[in-house]
Every structure is written in C-alpha cells, then in structure tokens.
Design a protein around this motif. Structure first.
Motif, PDB file in Angstrom:
ATOM      1  N   SER A   1       0.877  -1.102  -0.116  1.00 28.73           N
ATOM      2  CA  SER A   1       0.031  -0.123   0.090  1.00 28.73           C
ATOM      3  C   SER A   1       0.838   1.199   0.040  1.00 28.73           C
ATOM      4  CB  SER A   1      -1.100   0.023   1.024  1.00 28.73           C
ATOM      5  OG  SER A   1       0.029   0.283   2.311  1.00 28.73           O
ATOM      6  N   TRP A   2       1.875   1.030  -0.122  1.00 26.24           N
ATOM      7  CA  TRP A   2       2.853   2.132   0.086  1.00 26.24           C
ATOM      8  C   TRP A   2       2.998   2.956  -1.289  1.00 26.24           C
ATOM      9  CZ3 TRP A   2       8.208  -0.180   2.496  1.00 26.24           C
ATOM     10  CH2 TRP A   2       7.686  -0.514   3.620  1.00 26.24           C
ATOM     11  N   THR A   3       3.069   4.353  -1.272  1.00 25.58           N
ATOM     12  CA  THR A   3       2.858   5.183  -2.211  1.00 25.58           C
ATOM     13  C   THR A   3       3.783   6.207  -2.622  1.00 25.58           C
ATOM     14  OG1 THR A   3       1.516   6.714  -1.350  1.00 25.58           O
ATOM     15  CG2 THR A   3       0.352   5.123  -2.244  1.00 25.58           C
ATOM     16  N   VAL A   4       4.063   6.685  -3.801  1.00 28.90           N
ATOM     17  CA  VAL A   4       4.821   7.731  -4.056  1.00 28.90           C
ATOM     18  C   VAL A   4       4.190   8.891  -4.836  1.00 28.90           C
ATOM     19  CG1 VAL A   4       5.525   6.475  -6.392  1.00 28.90           C
ATOM     20  CG2 VAL A   4       7.088   8.431  -5.266  1.00 28.90           C
ATOM     21  N   ALA A   5       4.464  10.261  -4.360  1.00 24.92           N
ATOM     22  CA  ALA A   5       3.908  11.427  -4.978  1.00 24.92           C
ATOM     23  C   ALA A   5       4.528  11.694  -6.588  1.00 24.92           C
ATOM     24  CB  ALA A   5       4.156  12.642  -4.275  1.00 24.92           C
ATOM     25  N   ARG A   6       3.811  12.020  -7.373  1.00 25.24           N
ATOM     26  CA  ARG A   6       4.336  12.449  -8.760  1.00 25.24           C
ATOM     27  C   ARG A   6       3.758  13.854  -9.074  1.00 25.24           C
ATOM     28  NH1 ARG A   6       1.710   7.283 -11.957  1.00 25.24           N
ATOM     29  NH2 ARG A   6      -0.260   8.056 -10.949  1.00 25.24           N
ATOM     30  N   SER A   7       4.543  14.520  -9.937  1.00 23.26           N
ATOM     31  CA  SER A   7       4.261  15.656 -10.344  1.00 23.26           C
ATOM     32  C   SER A   7       4.331  15.725 -11.876  1.00 23.26           C
ATOM     33  CB  SER A   7       5.410  16.750  -9.829  1.00 23.26           C
ATOM     34  OG  SER A   7       6.482  16.604 -10.292  1.00 23.26           O
ATOM     35  N   ARG A   8       3.105  16.336 -12.427  1.00 24.82           N
ATOM     36  CA  ARG A   8       3.263  16.518 -13.893  1.00 24.82           C
ATOM     37  C   ARG A   8       3.555  17.913 -14.464  1.00 24.82           C
ATOM     38  NH1 ARG A   8      -0.735  14.421 -18.470  1.00 24.82           N
ATOM     39  NH2 ARG A   8       0.519  13.080 -19.508  1.00 24.82           N
ATOM     40  N   GLN A   9       4.472  18.002 -15.274  1.00 22.12           N
ATOM     41  CA  GLN A   9       4.973  19.273 -15.709  1.00 22.12           C
ATOM     42  C   GLN A   9       4.784  19.393 -17.261  1.00 22.12           C
ATOM     43  OE1 GLN A   9       9.188  19.693 -14.399  1.00 22.12           O
ATOM     44  NE2 GLN A   9       8.764  17.643 -13.873  1.00 22.12           N
ATOM     45  N   ALA A  10       5.093  20.598 -17.735  1.00 23.88           N
ATOM     46  CA  ALA A  10       4.874  20.641 -19.266  1.00 23.88           C
ATOM     47  C   ALA A  10       5.576  22.114 -19.586  1.00 23.88           C
ATOM     48  CB  ALA A  10       3.415  20.548 -19.813  1.00 23.88           C
ATOM     49  N   ARG A  11       6.223  22.123 -20.797  1.00 27.75           N
ATOM     50  CA  ARG A  11       6.849  23.481 -21.157  1.00 27.75           C
ATOM     51  C   ARG A  11       6.900  23.204 -22.414  1.00 27.75           C
ATOM     52  NH1 ARG A  11      12.071  23.264 -18.593  1.00 27.75           N
ATOM     53  NH2 ARG A  11      12.951  22.480 -20.416  1.00 27.75           N
ATOM     54  N   HIS A  12       6.648  24.620 -23.089  1.00 34.58           N
ATOM     55  CA  HIS A  12       6.968  25.019 -24.701  1.00 34.58           C
ATOM     56  C   HIS A  12       8.247  25.991 -24.785  1.00 34.58           C
ATOM     57  CE1 HIS A  12       6.323  25.647 -28.872  1.00 34.58           C
ATOM     58  NE2 HIS A  12       6.529  26.886 -28.456  1.00 34.58           N
ATOM     59  N   GLN A  13       9.246  25.509 -25.369  1.00 31.61           N
ATOM     60  CA  GLN A  13      10.320  26.345 -25.501  1.00 31.61           C
ATOM     61  C   GLN A  13      10.900  26.472 -26.752  1.00 31.61           C
ATOM     62  OE1 GLN A  13      13.371  25.896 -22.068  1.00 31.61           O
ATOM     63  NE2 GLN A  13      14.966  26.105 -23.839  1.00 31.61           N
ATOM     64  N   THR A  14      11.242  27.524 -27.232  1.00 33.02           N
ATOM     65  CA  THR A  14      11.943  27.970 -28.641  1.00 33.02           C
ATOM     66  C   THR A  14      13.173  28.459 -28.492  1.00 33.02           C
ATOM     67  OG1 THR A  14      10.868  29.714 -28.883  1.00 33.02           O
ATOM     68  CG2 THR A  14       9.870  27.872 -29.959  1.00 33.02           C
ATOM     69  N   ASN A  15      14.401  28.191 -29.082  1.00 30.67           N
ATOM     70  CA  ASN A  15      15.452  28.694 -28.873  1.00 30.67           C
ATOM     71  C   ASN A  15      15.929  29.198 -30.653  1.00 30.67           C
ATOM     72  OD1 ASN A  15      15.833  26.714 -26.489  1.00 30.67           O
ATOM     73  ND2 ASN A  15      16.981  28.504 -26.081  1.00 30.67           N
ATOM     74  N   GLU A  16      16.635  30.549 -30.611  1.00 31.81           N
ATOM     75  CA  GLU A  16      16.716  30.905 -32.069  1.00 31.81           C
ATOM     76  C   GLU A  16      18.062  31.559 -31.785  1.00 31.81           C
ATOM     77  OE1 GLU A  16      13.625  33.326 -32.843  1.00 31.81           O
ATOM     78  OE2 GLU A  16      12.317  31.803 -33.763  1.00 31.81           O
ATOM     79  N   ILE A  17      18.869  31.453 -33.020  1.00 37.49           N
ATOM     80  CA  ILE A  17      20.119  32.087 -33.161  1.00 37.49           C
ATOM     81  C   ILE A  17      20.280  32.572 -34.622  1.00 37.49           C
ATOM     82  CG2 ILE A  17      21.470  29.938 -33.593  1.00 37.49           C
ATOM     83  CD1 ILE A  17      23.743  31.579 -31.816  1.00 37.49           C
ATOM     84  N   LEU A  18      20.822  33.700 -34.666  1.00 31.81           N
ATOM     85  CA  LEU A  18      21.366  34.362 -35.873  1.00 31.81           C
ATOM     86  C   LEU A  18      22.861  34.911 -35.700  1.00 31.81           C
ATOM     87  CD1 LEU A  18      21.036  35.343 -39.118  1.00 31.81           C
ATOM     88  CD2 LEU A  18      19.960  37.251 -38.104  1.00 31.81           C
ATOM     89  N   THR A  19      23.728  34.486 -36.416  1.00 31.14           N
ATOM     90  CA  THR A  19      25.055  35.157 -36.060  1.00 31.14           C
ATOM     91  C   THR A  19      25.904  35.344 -37.619  1.00 31.14           C
ATOM     92  OG1 THR A  19      27.117  34.652 -34.938  1.00 31.14           O
ATOM     93  CG2 THR A  19      25.986  32.584 -35.949  1.00 31.14           C
ATOM     94  N   ASN A  20      26.864  36.178 -37.464  1.00 29.45           N
ATOM     95  CA  ASN A  20      27.807  36.213 -38.764  1.00 29.45           C
ATOM     96  C   ASN A  20      29.144  36.499 -37.937  1.00 29.45           C
ATOM     97  OD1 ASN A  20      29.254  38.305 -40.743  1.00 29.45           O
ATOM     98  ND2 ASN A  20      27.832  36.879 -41.566  1.00 29.45           N
ATOM     99  N   GLN A  21      30.074  35.525 -38.439  1.00 35.84           N
ATOM    100  CA  GLN A  21      31.230  35.537 -37.895  1.00 35.84           C
ATOM    101  C   GLN A  21      32.620  35.382 -38.793  1.00 35.84           C
ATOM    102  OE1 GLN A  21      31.631  32.261 -35.174  1.00 35.84           O
ATOM    103  NE2 GLN A  21      29.909  32.808 -33.943  1.00 35.84           N
ATOM    104  N   THR A  22      33.546  36.479 -38.668  1.00 34.44           N
ATOM    105  CA  THR A  22      34.546  36.789 -39.699  1.00 34.44           C
ATOM    106  C   THR A  22      35.636  36.304 -38.865  1.00 34.44           C
ATOM    107  OG1 THR A  22      33.153  38.217 -41.113  1.00 34.44           O
ATOM    108  CG2 THR A  22      35.457  38.191 -41.290  1.00 34.44           C
TER     109      THR A  22
END
Length: 763
Positions: free
Chosen positions: A357-378
C-alpha cells in the motif's frame, strides 16, 4: 595544376553548415574573394615544388581542433583538450552526445532540478554546470535537448574556462561538436543496428563530387532514422529522424564555399526517473525501511511526450590569399522548438504495515520552449614575422543574436488537484501507466529573453625560438540582454484568473576575457606548458532570463560570475606521432557567486567561491598497427571555499556531481582473418547531490555510490565492404545510479547488460 599552399602547420578541415537563403548575407565576401583569387592563384603557381610527408592517420588520435582560433596543433596548445573522433563513436555504436562524452573523464550527468527533470544533455564538467556551454562548429547551441551524433565528425572537449574562445561560459570549459561536411573524394557508408529493448537505427553517409561547371564541387548527405527503447526501462522511448545535406564549391581552389543544413525531428517518451527509496544509504526518515523498487518501473503516463524539431542553416566562405593568410566568413540561422509533458517522482509515503500500500507522489509538468540564433562571424588567420619572432595570428569579429521563449504549464501535484483525482499518487512498487492523467494547463510563468552581442578577438602564437612559444588570446564583447515575462495569477473569491505582465528587465555590459600560455619544447614532439585563463557568466547569461529578485544570481544589479584557471601540463607525440600522452595539474575557481550569510533574516552578497584542484592524464592513439587505445584518468578535489556558513550551510562542503576520481578507456585489437576485439572500462567515484555539511543525513538519497562498468565489442569483416559489429554494454551487468536529481528522490538507473548488432556497409 593543383594549387600549392605552404603553411607552418596544416589547418584542420573546417566543417560548416548553411542555407541558400542566407547566401545573400555573404555575397560581398564572395565578390572580394573572387577578385583576389587570380592574384593569389598566380602567386602560388610560381612557388617551387614542395614535397611534404603527412603523418599517418590514426583512428583515435587527432592532431588539431577544428576552430581557426587555435593556431597550433594540439601538442603545442597549452590547454587540456580531448578530441573524440567518429571512429570511436562508430566502434561504440554511440548515438548521442551523452554516450560520446563517456570517452573523457571528469564529466557526470545530472537528472534535474527538483521538480524540473531534464530532458536533454545536462553536463557537469570539472565541478561546474556546462549544460549551456555546448557549441556546434564554434557557435553556441542552446536548448534542453538530447543531441544526436549522426552528423558529427568529432567531439571536442575544451577544459578550463575559455571566455576568449566563445564569450560568456562556464568555469569548466565547453563542448564543441564538429559537423560533417562535403569533401572531394567519393565515398558512401551505411549502417543498420538492431538491439534488445526494441532498438532499431539506420544511418547513411554519402559523399559525391559533382561534375558541373563550378570547380571543386561536391555534395554530401547524412540521413538517420531511429526507434529506440531504453534497456532496463519500461515505456521510455527515443524516436527520431534527421537529415543533413552539405554542398561544397571550390574544393582544392583558393576560394571555397560550404552550404549546410541540418534537420532533426524527435518524438520521445521522456524518463521522469525511478524512486530512490531503498537504495543503499537512502534516508528513510519517517518512512518504514523497505526494499528498493524495480528499476524498470515507469511512473509516468502513456501521454507523456518530448517532441523536438531542429533546423540549422549555415554558410561558410573561405579564401586563401597565400603565404598562410586565410579569410573565413560564417553565417548561421538556427531554430529549435521543444514541447514536453513529463511526470516526475517525488516523496514516498511508507508508513503502513503493508508495503503493497506504500505510495509515491508524482508531479506532472509541461513546457514549450524555442531557441533561435542568428550570427555572422568573420575570421582572418595569417602568419608573419617581426624581427626574429614569427607569429601565427587569428583575429575576427562576431555579431550574435540569441533568443529564448519559454512557456511553463502549471505543475500538477497532489496539492493542486481535486481529491477525486489520484493521478498525483502512484503505488510505489506497482505504478500504473494507464492511470487517468490530466494535461497540465499552461498557467505557469512565461519568459521571453534575448541577447544581442558584438565581439572582437585576437589570438597570437609567438615563436620566440625553436624551444619557446608564447600563446595569448583576448576577446572584448558588448552585450545587451532583455527579458519580458508574465505570471499567471489564480482566481480568488473576488477576482478572476489573470496573466500579469512582469516589468521588463535589461542589462548592458562589457566582458573582457583572456588567456595566456607559455610553451617549452624540449623536442619537436613534446611540450611543457603553463597557462592561465578566465571566463565570465553574466546575469541571465545561461538562458537570457533576468530576475527581479535581489537574491537571484540572474538579477541585473549583480556582477558577472568569473571563472579562472591555472594549469601546468605536458604533451608528447610518441611512436612517430601515432600516440599522444598528456598530463595536467590545474586549479579552477568560480567567484562572485551570490550566497547567504546564514542569518535570520538572511543577507545576500557576491562573496561565494568554488574551487577545483585536479590532475588529468590521457593516452590516445596507436600503440601498434593493430592496437588502438583511448584512456583518461581524472582526479578532482572539489570544494566550496566560501558559501553559506554554519553547521547547516555548505561552506567547506563538496561540490555536487563532482566525483573525485573518474576513469574512461576504450581499446581495440585487430586480429587475423578480419576479426577485431574491443572494449573499455569506465569508473566513477561516489557523487554527492547536496553540498550541505550534513549531507549524509539529508532527506532521500544523499549521493551515489562508486561504480565500474565494462563494455565489449566484436567486429568481423565479412567482405572488404561489409562489417558486422556486436556491442555488449555493461558486460558484467552491474547495477548503478547513472544520474540523480538535486532532491535525491529519483534517479536514472544505469542500463543493465544489453547488446546491439550493427551491419556497416561501405560503397
């Protein structure tokens, strides 16, 4: 006739990515190079005949890194750098960056911060979090994703703070992935792998020169498809596919253009971990002691998912002006998008008489993530002399715009759900994946951050004599970080729920990073060196997210954290250059950390300091034509020099996820009749997950035990073009903890013994 170029040191091939849509950004560079090409070509045509003998290619040993900022071969570079070549990755049937990094000591993986279980490459190196110091072809690659290596030529691990190389970063160093790119020769390779846990993976690597009007043209295509379960874990899946076309124009000529594109799509079922209940050293607290749970248990839902889409366009143009002068311009546009819903494991309730009968707590999580990069290197590399001193100079400037948008859902736990819903509690020993789960509502924090930076740099190696070299690097950059966000406010008896905009935050500052090294060469094949370097991590530097809290390290009112490194070492190319032996002693520190004085109420100031004293040894290369070896040993003494004082503080405590001793090895021996035997051993010392001085009595699992894992490989050449390869992982079926979370409530089990059979075909 072929153009003849003379360089004191051969430059490493420079991989690049690009897109036709970005070609317009580099058009002025192309026109300049085309105008200069006839003169350069004519000058080269008048050079006398040069006869050169290249060193024999060895499968494991690399002589240089890909970045043009490193002006010397590795044996003359005063810094610890590990290069993991594609040959080792193929022999180990490695598929991810996490698996590739097993080939260098001093790196451990983290499961995640309390309720936020990680879904990607969470790297701890030399005592510091290096997750946000991952680069692809020298360009920063943010995002909490798992990176595949199907399009990777080699993985470079640069150890010690290196702000002069790339700007802001961790005190530990950084990891750079070098991409495959089109080449002049025609070749083709394909593989298909099958293994237990329902694992299937196929890859194709095809390169062909093009018979078109443009000289030196070639195209390369890498394709990958994978549907993997995880050995020893129920329900966890890693399903992905990707392709990476590369077009090169002008190979073998003074002006070369590379256009690359990378696309990866992932559809994974993430791993929220297993309860640490009952593991050795687990602190039961108010709970009744009991047996550990089955490491196969999955505590999540069938509806958990981790979806990732990645696009990366890169264009590079480079031109040889002759006499060791090369100009390069690189443009990249990258976009990564991630959506995930994940169920994590938390506290255990084991007070009843019946363990069923022992139990464990759970957590439910969610995320939306975007990463963008624009670079010019010389970048401009050149060689010249001033008086009796010769110079190998690398200079350049970079313009970088990075942006991250993150929307968090409300975390669902047993305190945020109606009593009629039992999804937040699972049976400890028999969790049910078919429990009814709610989808977390997107009523959490929203953050939109960006950083715009401009930087100039210079690296110079001064050859004072045949025996003495001086290496120096300097980078100045100006950055501007902006953060905009909103906080969801729940409904009350009088007010409806609302999304409240936070006050915008910004930070503009300058960073000056540097490194200085002296090299003594007792022979042409050896060096002894001393080097010092630094790196900065400004507020919001990890994820462009500034904080309004004065007790948060991301507050714009605070100074950047500063990492420093002092290292003394030696490097030797042995056996005619086939074997590299290295040794280094170092001290790395991180200063300006925000810590509490331990009082009530607490006062915070930037006096925190962490220190790592360490030794690192490595032996990589070819002992005989049949025997190849890669081995490394790292010893670390990690300590919080100044932190929170007192019996419950962490001042004087150990640094988390930093085992004192780690060892990694891989070796192969080629027998007669086309048979090759291989294998390796990995050892990791105990790891603490809490720096408090009373860590041993803290809740849940205070840390992990040491472990040793052995892997084996058997390969057979069926024909000249067909090779069968059998990999057996965890040969002796050892049970161990691969990663644990900060709270000590959940862990990722090390995979039990498992096998993978791969057919490799060359055409």
């Amino acid at each position: 006739m072929a153009h003849i170029r003379s360089r004191k040191h051969a430059a490493a091939p420079q991989p690049a990515h690009t897109a036709l849509a970005l070609a317009a950004l580099t058009m002025p560079m192309t026109l300049l190079a085309q105008q200069a090409a006839p003169a350069a070509a004519g000058a080269e045509a008048t050079l006398p005949e040069v006869k050169a003998r290249a060193a024999a290619e060895t499968p494991y040993k690399a002589d240089a890194v890909a970045s043009p900022k490193f002006t010397q071969p590795l044996v003359d570079t005063p810094q610890t750098i590990t290069v993991i070549k594609k040959e080792i990755l193929q022999q180990q049937a490695a598929t991810s960056l996490t698996e590739a990094l097993r080939n260098t000591p001093g790196i451990t993986m983290q499961l995640g911060e309390n309720g936020n279980t990680t879904t990607g490459d969470s790297i701890f190196m030399r005592g510091f979090d290096t997750t946000n110091s991952i680069f692809v072809d020298g360009i920063r690659d943010l995002g909490n994703i798992s990176r595949d290596v199907f399009n990777i030529e080699q993985v470079e691990v640069v150890k010690g703070p290196s702000g002069s190389d790339n700007g802001r970063g961790a005190s530990s160093g950084y990891v750079n992935l070098v991409s495959k790119t089109a080449a002049r020769e025609a070749f083709g390779n394909a593989s298909i792998a099958l293994g237990d846990a329902s694992r299937v993976r196929a890859t194709v690597d095809l390169n062909r020169p093009l018979d078109i009007a443009l000289p030196g043209s070639a195209v390369r295509l890498n394709v990958m498809a994978q549907d993997f379960g995880v050995p020893g874990r129920d329900e966890v899946k890693a399903k992905r596919w990707g392709f990476a076309p590369s077009l090169a124009i002008g190979l073998g000529t003074p002006t070369r253009t590379y256009l690359n594109y990378l696309y990866i799509d992932q559809k994974n079922r993430p791993d929220g971990g297993v309860s640490t209940f009952g593991l050795p050293a687990y602190n039961f607290g108010a709970n009744t002691p009991g047996a550990a749970v089955d490491p196969k248990n999955y505590y999540g839902s069938r509806s958990d998912f981790d979806d990732v889409t990645l696009h990366m366009f890169t264009a590079r143009i480079e031109h040889d002006f002759g006499r060791g002068t090369v100009l390069r311009n690189t443009t990249r546009l990258g976009h990564t998008e991630q959506d995930f819903v994940l169920t994590g494991v938390n506290a255990v309730t084991a007070t009843a008489a019946d363990p069923a009968s022992w139990t464990v707590a759970r957590s439910r999580q969610a995320r939306h993530q975007t990463n963008e990069i624009l670079t010019n290197q010389t970048n401009l590399n050149t060689e010249f002399a001033t008086g009796g001193v010769s110079h190998s100079l690398s200079t350049g400037f970079e313009l970088i715009h990075e942006r991250q948008n993150q929307v968090n859902a409300q975390t669902l736990t047993n305190t945020t759900l109606p009593a009629s819903l039992q999804q937040a509690v699972a049976n400890l020993y028999r969790p049910n994946i078919d429990d009814a789960f709610l989808m977390p509502p997107f009523k959490g924090a929203y953050a939109k951050g960006s950083t715009l930076s401009a930087a100039v740099y210079a690296f110079d190696t001064l050859k004072l004599s045949d025996a003495w070299l001086l290496n120096a690097g300097l980078r100045w950059e100006k950055f501007h970080t902006e953060t905009n966000g909103a906080t969801f406010t729940a409904a009350t008896a009088t007010l409806p729920e609302s999304l409240v905009q936070n006050a915008p935050l910004s930070l503009t500052d300058n960073l000056l990073s540097w490194k200085l090294g002296a090299v003594f060469k007792p022979t042409a094949d050896g060096s002894v060196y001393v080097t010092v370097s630094n790196a900065y991590q400004p507020p919001g530097g990890a994820n462009h997210a500034l904080s309004t809290s004065a007790t948060n390290q991301a507050s714009p009112s605070l100074e950047p954290q500063e990492g420093s490194n002092l290292e003394v070492g030696t490097k030797w190319d042995l056996l005619g250059g086939r074997l590299a032996a290295t040794a280094a002693v170092y001290r790395s520190e991180n200063r300006n950390e925000l810590v509490s004085d331990g009082a009530t109420p607490a006062s915070f100031s930037q006096v925190g300091r962490r220190r790592i004293d360490g030794v690192e040894l490595a032996l990589v290369g070819q002992l005989t034509p049949a025997f190849n070896l890669s081995a490394g040993l790292a010893y670390m003494d990690p300590k919080i020099v100044r932190g929170v004082p007192g019996a419950t503080g962490n001042q004087g405590g150990a640094i988390v996820y930093s085992p004192k001793v780690t060892f990694s090895s891989w070796a192969t021996y080629k027998l007669a009749f086309g048979m090759t035997l291989g294998g390796g051993v990995r050892y990791v010392d105990p790891v603490v997950r809490n720096s408090n001085l009373n860590n041993a009595t803290s809740a849940n699992l205070p840390g992990t035990e040491s472990y040793t894992v052995a892997d084996a490989m058997l390969a057979y050449e069926v024909t000249k073009n067909v090779n069968l390869q059998l990999n057996v992982y965890n040969l002796f079926d050892r049970q161990y903890v691969a990663a644990v979370n900060n709270g000590g409530s959940r862990y990722v089990p090390g995979q039990p013994r498992n096998v993978l059979l791969t057919a490799n075909v060359a055409f």
